[in-house]
Design a protein around this motif. Structure first.
Motif, PDB file in Angstrom:
ATOM      1  N   THR A  27       0.838  -1.213   0.000  1.00 37.64           N
ATOM      2  CA  THR A  27       0.000   0.000   0.000  1.00 37.64           C
ATOM      3  C   THR A  27       0.868   1.257   0.000  1.00 37.64           C
ATOM      4  OG1 THR A  27      -1.503  -1.279   1.377  1.00 37.64           O
ATOM      5  CG2 THR A  27      -1.993   1.056   1.129  1.00 37.64           C
ATOM      6  N   THR A  28       2.014   1.178   0.715  1.00 39.64           N
ATOM      7  CA  THR A  28       2.877   2.371   0.762  1.00 39.64           C
ATOM      8  C   THR A  28       3.354   2.770  -0.637  1.00 39.64           C
ATOM      9  OG1 THR A  28       4.667   0.859   1.276  1.00 39.64           O
ATOM     10  CG2 THR A  28       3.755   2.122   3.128  1.00 39.64           C
ATOM     11  N   TRP A  29       3.584   1.794  -1.506  1.00 37.45           N
ATOM     12  CA  TRP A  29       4.003   2.108  -2.874  1.00 37.45           C
ATOM     13  C   TRP A  29       2.895   2.870  -3.608  1.00 37.45           C
ATOM     14  CZ3 TRP A  29       6.986  -2.383  -5.698  1.00 37.45           C
ATOM     15  CH2 TRP A  29       8.040  -2.812  -4.872  1.00 37.45           C
ATOM     16  N   LEU A  30       1.658   2.378  -3.451  1.00 37.84           N
ATOM     17  CA  LEU A  30       0.542   3.026  -4.153  1.00 37.84           C
ATOM     18  C   LEU A  30       0.295   4.435  -3.610  1.00 37.84           C
ATOM     19  CD1 LEU A  30      -1.870  -0.036  -4.442  1.00 37.84           C
ATOM     20  CD2 LEU A  30      -0.515   1.013  -6.259  1.00 37.84           C
ATOM     21  N   VAL A  31       0.382   4.555  -2.284  1.00 42.19           N
ATOM     22  CA  VAL A  31       0.207   5.889  -1.681  1.00 42.19           C
ATOM     23  C   VAL A  31       1.330   6.825  -2.157  1.00 42.19           C
ATOM     24  CG1 VAL A  31       0.199   7.182   0.489  1.00 42.19           C
ATOM     25  CG2 VAL A  31      -1.023   5.010   0.333  1.00 42.19           C
ATOM     26  N   GLY A  32       2.560   6.281  -2.141  1.00 43.32           N
ATOM     27  CA  GLY A  32       3.710   7.077  -2.599  1.00 43.32           C
ATOM     28  C   GLY A  32       3.541   7.508  -4.041  1.00 43.32           C
ATOM     29  N   GLU A  33       3.098   6.578  -4.896  1.00 40.29           N
ATOM     30  CA  GLU A  33       2.911   6.909  -6.309  1.00 40.29           C
ATOM     31  C   GLU A  33       1.847   7.993  -6.474  1.00 40.29           C
ATOM     32  OE1 GLU A  33       4.673   6.328  -8.659  1.00 40.29           O
ATOM     33  OE2 GLU A  33       3.563   6.354 -10.545  1.00 40.29           O
ATOM     34  N   ALA A  34       0.750   7.845  -5.727  1.00 44.05           N
ATOM     35  CA  ALA A  34      -0.321   8.853  -5.826  1.00 44.05           C
ATOM     36  C   ALA A  34       0.203  10.224  -5.385  1.00 44.05           C
ATOM     37  CB  ALA A  34      -1.505   8.433  -4.952  1.00 44.05           C
ATOM     38  N   LEU A  35       0.978  10.240  -4.307  1.00 45.36           N
ATOM     39  CA  LEU A  35       1.525  11.523  -3.826  1.00 45.36           C
ATOM     40  C   LEU A  35       2.476  12.138  -4.855  1.00 45.36           C
ATOM     41  CD1 LEU A  35       2.208  10.778  -0.038  1.00 45.36           C
ATOM     42  CD2 LEU A  35       0.531  12.364  -1.005  1.00 45.36           C
ATOM     43  N   LEU A  36       3.355  11.300  -5.419  1.00 42.78           N
ATOM     44  CA  LEU A  36       4.312  11.808  -6.410  1.00 42.78           C
ATOM     45  C   LEU A  36       3.592  12.377  -7.632  1.00 42.78           C
ATOM     46  CD1 LEU A  36       7.022   8.994  -6.212  1.00 42.78           C
ATOM     47  CD2 LEU A  36       7.380  11.409  -5.672  1.00 42.78           C
ATOM     48  N   LEU A  37       2.552  11.666  -8.077  1.00 43.40           N
ATOM     49  CA  LEU A  37       1.805  12.151  -9.246  1.00 43.40           C
ATOM     50  C   LEU A  37       1.092  13.468  -8.922  1.00 43.40           C
ATOM     51  CD1 LEU A  37       0.369   8.744 -10.528  1.00 43.40           C
ATOM     52  CD2 LEU A  37       1.999  10.212 -11.729  1.00 43.40           C
TER      53      LEU A  37
END
Lengths: 305, 195
Positions: free
Chosen positions: A201-211
């Motif tokens: 989940t941290t990867w998906l949250v991180g990706e959403a934040l970066l985008l």
């Protein structure tokens, strides 16, 4: 007689598009940024893509992409045989700083990963492993700093020059930084799903934040350009309504940012995870590349008066 | 150097004198004359704005060059050492005035069929390197004026030492509120304009 002759051509005083930075430069910026971000993601956050011949795929891909970027840079030189001279002016030139970091990174990371090379179950270079000695942390630090500089230096090359107002902003290297990490993490998400493993989940949250940060930076850049009268505004206009609008609005804004954000949400919900994750991986690369390409293409020199 | 826009009639004599003096490669003009229409109908006029390398005191081309090939002489003239240039074009992108050029040998002035001028160009310039106006250092070092200054029939190009407050260009800048091109670029040019 060639165009440019004063006998056949008027030197009209008007904004002139830059004509020296093209697709190869965008590929150079993209490849080096992505490669370095893959390396940093692996080093700092342990984000892996898999293994090949016992080597970390993130490291191998990172090295390959930085090397490809370097080769593009060298092949684009007017005198490629003098490429080593580009290491001579690091006090003033960001290209010089970047070239030095390219070589440092390629050298150090190759030394680091090669001991892990596994051929037919044996590791012939295992005795060269860095281990936990104090100097290995120093070398890791140098490699990581080099990788970071490799991501941002093309943006600094553009932003330090006062010649093209649309480029002359700190928002450019910041965009290069966040787009690189967004596409590297997007690639990791896609590889993780393709290997049939659960995406943390941290990867998906991180990706959403970066985008989201990329989206904000792009919007700020456009607002900033519109507030500055003259050529920067014209550059922004060309991105939104001119020749490069389909690439920017369709490629960067929708395909590269909005759609991946939606797909990250889909993947986080557990729906069609493989399709969503692979799409995120592909689309973030498209957005990252086109963001650089579009910025280069709308670079305009203001008239001298 | 000071360029008096009011005096320029757009004859391009400077442009061609420079071309002949320096044998610049095809498509490369060190001393162009730009045109600009100003005013509204019926009060419209066409301005001719002569240009050249502005020999910036804080030259962005020099800063951008990764090889240190661009250097400044003691008299402030910025030059390219072709032997050191590796052809990144970073200087071309960095120059706010379009005064840096990149020479790629792609035939002569008339395409593939070369004329004697093209042979001279090939002898003089290294393909794949950056080129720029030298303020005709080969002439200035002999006590002569740059070719563009020498040839201007209306004397709109005034050459001299800006450090000398009594020189003709210094007086012109003082008396006629001289202005630098694109001052927002912060390059502190050695070429000024009066109008």
């Amino acid at each position: 007689m060639r165009s440019g002759s004063p006998l056949t051509f008027s030197f009209r005083l008007e904004p002139k598009p830059q004509t020296f930075w093209h697709v190869p430069h965008a590929v150079w910026f993209f490849a080096m940024g992505l490669g370095s971000a893959l390396y940093l993601n692996r080093l700092l956050f342990g984000i892996e893509l898999g293994q090949v011949l016992g080597l970390s795929l993130a490291h191998v891909l990172g090295l390959a992409l930085v090397a490809v970027g370097g080769l593009i840079l060298i092949s684009d030189l007017g005198r490629p045989e003098r490429f080593w001279r580009a290491l001579m002016n690091p006090r003033h030139s960001w290209i010089s700083v970047g070239a030095i970091c390219d070589f440092l990174f390629l050298f150090l990371d190759s030394l680091y990963i090669l001991p892990d090379l596994t051929l037919q179950g044996r590791q012939p270079l295992a005795s060269f492993a860095w281990g936990d000695a104090w100097w290995s942390f120093v070398l890791h630090g140098i490699a990581a700093a080099s990788a970071f500089i490799i991501i941002v230096y093309p943006g600094l090359v553009l932003s330090f020059s006062p010649s093209i107002p649309f480029w002359n902003t700190t928002l450019i290297p910041l965009q290069f930084l966040f787009f690189a990490f967004a596409s590297a993490l997007g690639m990791a998400v896609a590889f993780q799903a393709a290997r049939g493993q659960a995406i943390p989940t941290t990867w998906l949250v991180g990706e959403a934040l970066l985008l989201c940060v990329c989206l904000l930076l792009v919007v700020f850049h456009l607002i900033n350009a519109y507030q500055v009268r003259g050529t920067a505004r014209e550059s922004a206009r060309r991105l939104l309504r001119g020749q490069w609008a389909p690439h920017f609005l369709g490629g960067v804004f929708v395909a590269g940012l909005v759609l991946p954000l939606a797909l990250v949400a889909v993947a986080a919900n557990g729906d069609a995870v493989l399709m969503a994750a692979v799409s995120v991986g592909v689309l973030t690369q498209v957005g990252n590349f086109l963001s650089k390409f579009c910025v280069l293409k709308v670079g305009l020199y203001p008239p001298i008066f | 150097m000071v360029l008096d826009i009011d005096r320029c009639v757009g004859c391009y004599a400077c442009t061609l004198a420079c071309k002949v003096e320096n044998n610049t490669p095809p498509g490369i003009w060190y001393a162009p004359v730009f045109e600009k229409e100003v005013g509204k109908y019926p009060n419209v006029k066409r301005l001719f704005i002569p240009a050249l390398c502005n020999q910036c005191k804080d030259a962005p081309c020099m800063t951008a060059c990764p090889t240190g090939a661009i250097y400044k002489r003691e008299d402030g003239i910025v030059l390219v050492n072709e032997d050191k240039c590796c052809g990144t074009r970073a200087c071309v992108a960095a120059c706010p005035y379009g005064a840096m050029h990149f020479y790629e040998d792609e035939g002569g002035e008339y395409g593939e069929q070369l004329i004697p001028l093209d042979s001279l160009t090939r002898e003089k310039y290294t393909s794949g390197t950056a080129q720029k106006c030298t303020f005709c250092t080969h002439r200035v070092d002999q006590g002569l004026q740059p070719a563009c200054v020498e040839t201007c029939p209306t004397e709109c190009r005034i050459f001299g030492d800006l450090e000398d407050l009594d020189s003709a260009p210094s007086r012109l800048i003082r008396n006629r509120n001289g202005e630098q091109p694109r001052p927002e670029a912060g390059t502190d040019t050695s070429v000024w304009y009066v109008r």
